[in-house]
Scaffold this active site. Structure first.
Site, mmCIF file in Angstrom:
data_model
loop_
_atom_site.group_PDB
_atom_site.id
_atom_site.type_symbol
_atom_site.label_atom_id
_atom_site.label_comp_id
_atom_site.label_asym_id
_atom_site.label_seq_id
_atom_site.Cartn_x
_atom_site.Cartn_y
_atom_site.Cartn_z
ATOM 1 N N GLU A 249 7.172 -21.603 6.946
ATOM 2 C CA GLU A 249 8.003 -21.478 8.288
ATOM 3 C C GLU A 249 9.208 -22.222 9.102
ATOM 4 O O GLU A 249 9.501 -21.466 10.345
ATOM 5 C CB GLU A 249 6.573 -21.121 9.499
ATOM 6 C CG GLU A 249 5.508 -22.158 9.775
ATOM 7 C CD GLU A 249 4.677 -21.323 10.958
ATOM 8 O OE1 GLU A 249 5.132 -21.327 12.230
ATOM 9 O OE2 GLU A 249 3.959 -20.851 10.672
ATOM 10 N N GLU B 65 0.979 -1.077 -0.194
ATOM 11 C CA GLU B 65 0.137 -0.546 0.419
ATOM 12 C C GLU B 65 0.592 1.192 -0.197
ATOM 13 O O GLU B 65 -0.127 2.404 0.105
ATOM 14 C CB GLU B 65 -0.930 -0.305 1.267
ATOM 15 C CG GLU B 65 -2.205 -0.997 1.059
ATOM 16 C CD GLU B 65 -2.741 -1.533 2.306
ATOM 17 O OE1 GLU B 65 -2.544 -0.804 3.225
ATOM 18 O OE2 GLU B 65 -4.018 -1.692 1.889
#
Length: 271
Positions: A113, A82
């Site tokens: 992960e 953004e």
């Protein structure tokens, strides 16, 4: 570790959730959510220290990297994505990386992960330098991908920070600046996409927004560097110019078309 409590895994303050009616579920969730902003407020000194350090590094061409897995990784990518449209920054100044690669944004990648070495490999793809900063995001504070990444970055003299929801976690101990947001047990036990994720989003908003203000990407209270990528943003930019220059809307539209951004138009008319 004897002095490390995994608060994110402690039992919910509520039980028999399946027996609650819809209104009770929502009211109780909202009651828990109200605790989040107060928990974030307690970490403002640490967030401030990080923003100040980032400002100094950005002036030298440094970049901000977020690394995370699952929800935490997605939130980092969201914040990074953004920045270009909102503040007109190049896409390579704030970068979000997630365990398992871009495909993990939409679909979980099993065991991604758990790789302690992959985050540094991912960072190396961007030719990371000592002017950059790595922020590891992990509610648990124990995610191997994130811990491995910040440890490797720190070993190379790169500033490291973290956002976690378990104080005194292994992740906190591995970084230079730890932002530890204790939001307490989740409404659904262990579901860190809830309060923990919300707290991470708030902290990320604060970090990136304050940084963009500090490096001059905001004028007054306006997003003068935003990308004019749709009619809504063109309209917003034109209204900014009307207010700042005391001109007509038609004149503002013409200036935007001529200069391509609110800031360039302002600089041309006020310079």
């Amino acid at each position: 570790m004897a002095d490390f409590e995994k608060i994110t895994e402690t039992p919910s303050n509520y039980d028999d959730l399946e027996q609650m009616d819809t209104l009770s579920i929502l009211e109780n969730m909202n009651r828990e959510d109200k605790k989040v902003a107060d928990a974030v407020a307690l970490t403002i000194p640490e967030i401030s220290a990080l923003v100040d350090a980032l400002e100094e590094r950005f002036e030298k061409g440094g970049r901000l990297f977020y690394i995370g897995a699952g929800t935490s990784g997605r939130l980092g990518i969201l914040d990074a994505s953004e920045i270009p449209p909102t503040y007109g920054m190049p896409h390579d100044r704030v970068i979000g990386l997630i365990a398992g690669g871009d495909s993990a944004i939409r679909k979980a990648v099993e065991f991604a992960e758990d790789d302690t070495q992959q985050a540094w490999k991912d960072l190396m793809n961007f030719n990371i330098t000592v002017h950059d900063t790595v922020v590891g995001i992990a509610a648990s504070g124990t995610t191997p991908y994130v811990i491995g990444g910040v440890k490797d970055a720190k070993a190379q003299g790169i500033l490291t920070a973290c956002i976690t929801n378990n104080p005194n976690s292994p992740l906190s101990r591995a970084v230079d600046l730890a932002i530890e947001i204790n939001v307490g047990p989740e409404f659904v036990t262990g579901s860190t996409r809830m309060k923990s994720g919300t707290s991470q989003k708030l902290a990320l908003n604060m970090i990136s927004t304050a940084l963009m203000i500090r490096i001059g990407r905001v004028k007054g209270n306006k997003m003068v560097n935003m990308q004019l990528s749709n009619n809504k943003l063109v309209d917003r930019g034109a209204r900014y110019l009307v207010e700042a220059l005391h001109i007509t809307y038609t004149e503002a539209e013409a200036l935007l078309e001529q200069y391509g951004s609110v800031k360039k138009a302002l600089d041309a008319k006020k310079g």
